[in-house]
Each structure stands twice: as C-alpha cells, then as structure tokens.
Design a protein around this motif. Structure first.
Motif, PDB file in Angstrom:
ATOM      1  N   GLU A  43       0.832  -1.201   0.000  1.00 54.41           N
ATOM      2  CA  GLU A  43       0.000   0.000   0.000  1.00 54.41           C
ATOM      3  C   GLU A  43       0.870   1.257   0.000  1.00 54.41           C
ATOM      4  OE1 GLU A  43      -3.706   1.981   2.545  1.00 54.41           O
ATOM      5  OE2 GLU A  43      -2.643   0.226   3.312  1.00 54.41           O
ATOM      6  N   ASN A  47       0.270   3.601  -3.161  1.00 49.74           N
ATOM      7  CA  ASN A  47      -0.585   4.753  -2.859  1.00 49.74           C
ATOM      8  C   ASN A  47       0.156   5.967  -2.320  1.00 49.74           C
ATOM      9  OD1 ASN A  47      -2.793   3.223  -3.618  1.00 49.74           O
ATOM     10  ND2 ASN A  47      -3.229   2.537  -1.544  1.00 49.74           N
ATOM     11  N   HIS A  51       3.189   7.985  -5.849  1.00 48.59           N
ATOM     12  CA  HIS A  51       2.430   9.241  -5.960  1.00 48.59           C
ATOM     13  C   HIS A  51       3.297  10.435  -5.570  1.00 48.59           C
ATOM     14  CE1 HIS A  51      -1.030  11.980  -5.535  1.00 48.59           C
ATOM     15  NE2 HIS A  51      -0.427  12.391  -4.437  1.00 48.59           N
TER      16      HIS A  51
END
Length: 624
Positions: A43, A47, A51
């Motif tokens: 994750e 995420n 990013h």
C-alpha cells in the motif's frame, strides 16, 4: 481523511543496510499530529511512494531525498525508473550517478552499473564515491585485485567516505589483524583533507586509555574545519568519548561545536547524557527544550525520555525535604476536571437540581505487597497515576450519567505534588469528609489500587452516607484490557449506587460520550495530566510538573485518535491554556497541529464551535 493526507513524514533512518522489501515489516510514518502510523508495504508503494515521487520528480533535491528513503526501505526496483529520471535532470551528476548505480547493482544489473560508473569517470573526472561503487562492481565480478586498487584510489580522492574507508580497513584487518587495521586508518589519515580516519585513530587511543593522544587528534582536526563540524565527526567523537568514560570531554570539546539544527538528535542525545551524568541538569533540560523547538516528531520519543529522566535525577539529587504534613490538603472540585472551571462551557454542564444528591469520590491509594518508604518523594508511576485517573474517569462518567452532583477529591502538597497513601481511610473518615464537602452527600466512594506480586487490580468501596451500608467493586488491571474495560467497572459502581442510595442512571447530553475501549488508557492518562496541570498552575509554589512537551503532544494526539469527542477536544484546549501561560513557545511550536484540529478534524454543533474558537485564541496568543 485519506491515506495520502495523513502522511507527513517518513521516519528518519541512520545508516545500516537497506530493509528487505519482502520482510513483511510495515512502513512507519508520522502524521500531522505526530502519531506513528503503520502502512502495509504494498500500500505504501502503490498509494504513497509512487504518488509522492511523481509530485516532486522535477525537483532534483526533493526527488533525491525521496529515492534515498525508499532505497533504505529496500524498494530498489520500485525507484529504479525515478533514479533514471533523476540522472537525466540532476545538475549534481555525481550524486545522481551514484544513486542510479546503486539501484542497478541491487537489481543485479552489474554490467549496466559498471558502464555507468566508467562513463562518469571518463566524462566528469575522478570521484571517490563513484570509484568506491565501481570497486564493488569489480569485487562482485571476482576481480579482488582490481577492486582493491580501485578502492584505494577512491580513498585517495575522497578519504572521508565512511563506506569505502571501513571496507578498506576491514580488508586490511583480514590480512594482518588489529595492527594492520590501525595502520590502514593511519595511511588514509595522511591524505590531504582527511578527518574520518583520525576519528578511528582517536578511538584506538581512547581504548588504550591514552586520552592525551585522543584529545590531540581531535583538536588538530577541529582546527582544520573552517565553519561547521561534520555531523558524523561530532557523533562518533561524542560516542567514543562517552563509551570510554571521558564524559567531561564531551561537554568541553563536543558541546561548543554542536548546533542542534545541523547536528540533530544523535549527537544531542550523547551531550544530554553527559550533562545528566555530570549532574548538570538545568543545562540538559535547556538542550532538550531547544531540540523540542525544532519540531521533529521523529525525535519526540528520545526527548520525552530525557525530559522525565532529567526530572527523576533532579529529584534523587535534591536534599530530602522536611515535609510539613499539615501542608497536605484535600482539593475538591466538581467533576469533570476539564469542564468544572471553564466558564465558556458551563451552559453545557448538566443541570442539577437544588436538592440533587452528591457523590464524593476519593483516590490516591496504592497498596503494594512491598510498600515504599513512607514520606519519600518520587516521580509518579503507573499505579500512582491510576489511583488518580480512574477516580477522575468515574467522576466524569457519573456527572453525565446520573442526576447526582459529583465531586472528586485528591490530596496534594504544593511542594511535592500528589500524595499517595499506602492504606485506605476508614469508612467513618470517608463519611465525615464527604459530609463536610456537601450537605447533600449521599454516597462516598474510595478507590484503591492493589499490586501484589505483579497482580494489579482496582477496588472501589461504595458507602451510603445515610445507611452506612457499603459494597465493593473490583476489576483486574494486570492485563491492558483491564484498563480498557474500565467502563465495566463504572457500570457496576453505578448499579451499586442505585442499590445503596436509589440514584439511577440517566441519559447523558447528546454531545458527551465515554471513549471506546481502545482509547480508554490514553484518555485516562490525559485526565490525570489535566489534573496535574491544574494543581501546578493553581499552587503558589510551582515546580512539581515535568514532561510538559509530552503532555501537550499527547492531548493533541488524543483529539486525532478521537476526532468526534468533545471531551478530548476540551482536554486539549485546557491543557494548552494551562501550559501556554508558563511555556508559550510550546503552543507556538504546535500551532500547525492546532490549526489541523480546527480544519481537518473540525467538529459540528455549538459545543464543537466553541471549543474550536478556544483553540484559535490559543494559537493567536502564541504567534502574536
């Protein structure tokens, strides 16, 4: 708030091997409020990491720092594409070549790494760090002779690269033992501009108890630095001096060169430890406060440790006070502690009729299998805190869930703080005291914390004032769930109160709720700290309070853990108000976190708006 909005900073790591990305160990991050959050590694990559790199990919410095952090976490393959991108845009070709080359080596692209390093050396000239990494490529190919030759050339170009220097010394030690190792450092120390090798030579001197030679080496190197001393130098110097028992030298040689904003927590930690060892507590506390003002949440655990450790050492080193026991007094206040003395919120206080019965709650009793020396001063411990916080929690609980007027009572001394009794008062003493506090006294409750061989439990003796009948409720506290489930005890006490006095429970105000069980231990701790703040600020002789930074940080984080809780927000507001009068810089340091409570975690309703207005006042008062 989504995951991306929560993450403010990644924990700083200091050296060491990169993490194994397949270890399953979660990524630890800090949010805006200083809370540690754990994020699954997949994750984190999908995420957060990718990013964030996309957002800064055109800023070479920001992208470089992010890549380095990801490499430490073991994400070599994941950052390879960004390392290539950095290589194409970074004006600092040495660092971008190094980063890309390390990624290539850790993803088994050894030939690509060799070509990259050789291309840099051919086009840009010698570089110690590039040549050291090229030596690693040769070593991987099995060409140890060329690897050693390249490594030695790298150190003659840049003698202060830690990785290359330690590798070279280790190789020499394998050949000829400790003497060869020291000779290796001496050889590199002769390279112009060298200072890292001298650190090791000074270490060897200290280990031989030759402080004169070590000091001479340190002084010679320090004189050669034009301005700021490298962080690595001060850190290793302070550590070696401390490990070998030369504590005073840390304060005479390291401390004058130390700049907190440059040299950070590692060297600062060694200086603080030296100052505490030398019993220079005020200087140590001053340095802790200075480091706190830099607002580095990742340093908080270390600084909070020193804050309490310094207070404990100061107390142990103070001459035993001649305590006048007549100066202990029982302080009584209407529960809860966070609402009873706060004018803006009185209209939200549950209305009690003129004939409302009173419930008087006593705390501050700890009964151990091995009692402490009577009359001795000490910092509070877990059982001492529980002897106050559990009664405070019950006071709040009953104030909002019964028609009774609830009064908490605690014994306090202005010079030494809270009293902790080793036995419970007799029932007649409790009843008499309760009657003196209120003509409407209907119930007296005395709490005691018991610790017998490591088994800890709480007892509450509930006494009817009119009938003198009593019942006892208890709950184990040894396991963490004992404190988490404290509402079970409170419910049982409420049932006993109804049985003994006829006082039944009622519905609480719409804005009030008792914390969910996972937040109860933290909530009770903050209640007890609120009481300590209140007593310290309202005593003529202040000075029993310590750990002010952790107190405010904890109150802010309580709000973040319980964003819809009005009591949590009020505890925070009152904590900030009390601390702000004595330590205004603490409020200023945390101004952004207060702003976040009012924006990201704002509360609805008139009560919520009033609390937010109180927080805004505190921020304005601190920054103006």
């Amino acid at each position: 708030m989504g995951l991306l909005g929560k993450v403010v900073s990644r924990f700083q790591k200091f050296g060491g091997k990169p993490e194994d990305k397949n270890s399953g160990k979660p990524i630890e991050v800090l949010d805006r409020y200083g809370r540690t959050l754990e994020i699954d590694r997949d994750e984190w990559v999908n995420n957060v990491l990718i990013h964030n790199m996309e957002k800064v990919k055109d800023d070479p410095d920001a992208l470089y720092n992010m890549i380095i952090g990801a490499m430490h976490d073991g994400f070599m393959q994941e950052v390879l594409i960004f390392s290539r991108y950095l290589y194409n845009i970074d004006p600092d070709r040495e660092r971008s070549t190094t980063v890309l080359g390390i990624c290539l080596m850790h993803t088994n692209r050894w030939q690509d790494a060799e070509e990259l390093f050789n291309y840099y050396l051919a086009s840009d000239g010698p570089s110690g760090i590039v040549m050291t990494n090229l030596a690693k490529v040769y070593n991987n190919k099995g060409d140890e002779e060329l690897a050693f030759k390249t490594l030695l050339a790298a150190l003659n170009e840049d003698p202060n690269q830690d990785n290359g220097l330690e590798w070279y010394a280790a190789l020499e030690k394998e050949k000829g033992g400790a003497e060869a190792e020291e000779a290796a450092f001496k050889k590199i120390s002769e390279v112009p501009g060298s200072w890292r090798s001298q650190l090791y030579l000074a270490r060897f001197a200290l280990e031989r108890d030759d402080i004169k030679q070590a000091v001479s080496i340190y002084q010679t190197v320090l004189q050669n630095f034009e301005s700021i001393v490298p962080s690595d130098f001060l850190f290793q110097m302070s550590g070696d001096l401390g490990l070998n028992g030369y504590i005073n030298a840390i304060t005479t040689m390291v401390q004058p060169c130390y700049q907190p904003e440059v040299h950070g927590i590692q060297t600062g930690n060694n200086i603080i430890k030296a100052l505490v060892t030398l019993e220079r507590f005020d200087e140590a506390k001053s340095l802790v406060d200075e480091l706190f003002r830099l607002d580095r949440p990742d340093w908080s655990e270390t600084l909070n440790f020193w804050d309490s450790n310094i207070a404990e050492h100061k107390l142990k080193n103070e001459p035993e006070r001649a305590v006048n026991y007549d100066e202990f007094f029982y302080h009584s206040f209407q529960a809860p502690i966070w609402l009873g003395y706060n004018k803006p919120f009185e209209k939200f206080f549950p209305e009690k009729g003129v004939n409302a019965p009173s419930v008087i709650i006593f705390g501050g009793v700890v009964i151990r299998d091995k009692q402490n020396d009577a009359g001795k001063s000490s910092l509070t411990d877990t059982t001492g805190r529980l002897s106050r916080s559990i009664p405070l929690g019950l006071g709040e609980y009953l104030q909002f869930k019964t028609p009774a007027s609830v009064i908490n009572t605690i014994c306090y001394h202005a010079q030494v703080g809270f009293a902790v009794f080793q036995r419970s008062p007799d029932a007649s003493e409790l009843v008499d005291h309760a009657k003196r506090l209120s003509s409407k006294a209907a119930v007296a409750i005395n709490f005691s914390i018991h610790n017998d061989g490591g088994q800890v439990w709480v007892e509450a003796k509930v006494i009817s004032i009119t009938s003198n009948k009593s019942m006892t409720c208890s709950q184990p506290l040894t396991e963490e769930d004992g404190v988490r489930d404290i509402q079970v005890l409170y419910d049982n006490i409420a049932d006993v109160i109804k049985t003994l006095s006829g006082i039944a429970t009622v519905s609480p105000p719409a804005w009030y709720s008792f914390p969910q069980k996972e937040h109860v231990p933290n909530y009770l701790l903050r209640l007890e700290q609120q009481l300590a703040l209140y007593m310290d600020s309202h005593s003529a002789d202040k000075g029993t309070l310590y750990g002010e930074h952790e107190i405010l940080q904890g109150a802010i984080q309580l709000c973040a853990y319980m964003p819809s809780s009005v009591p949590a927000r009020l505890i925070c507001a009152m904590t900030a108000r009390e601390l702000g009068e004595k330590y205004p810089d603490i409020i200023e340091t945390n101004a952004d976190r207060f702003a976040g409570l009012n924006s990201d975690l704002s509360q609805a309703g008139e009560m919520g708006r009033l609390v937010q207005a109180e927080l805004r006042k505190l921020i304005l008062r601190a920054v103006n």
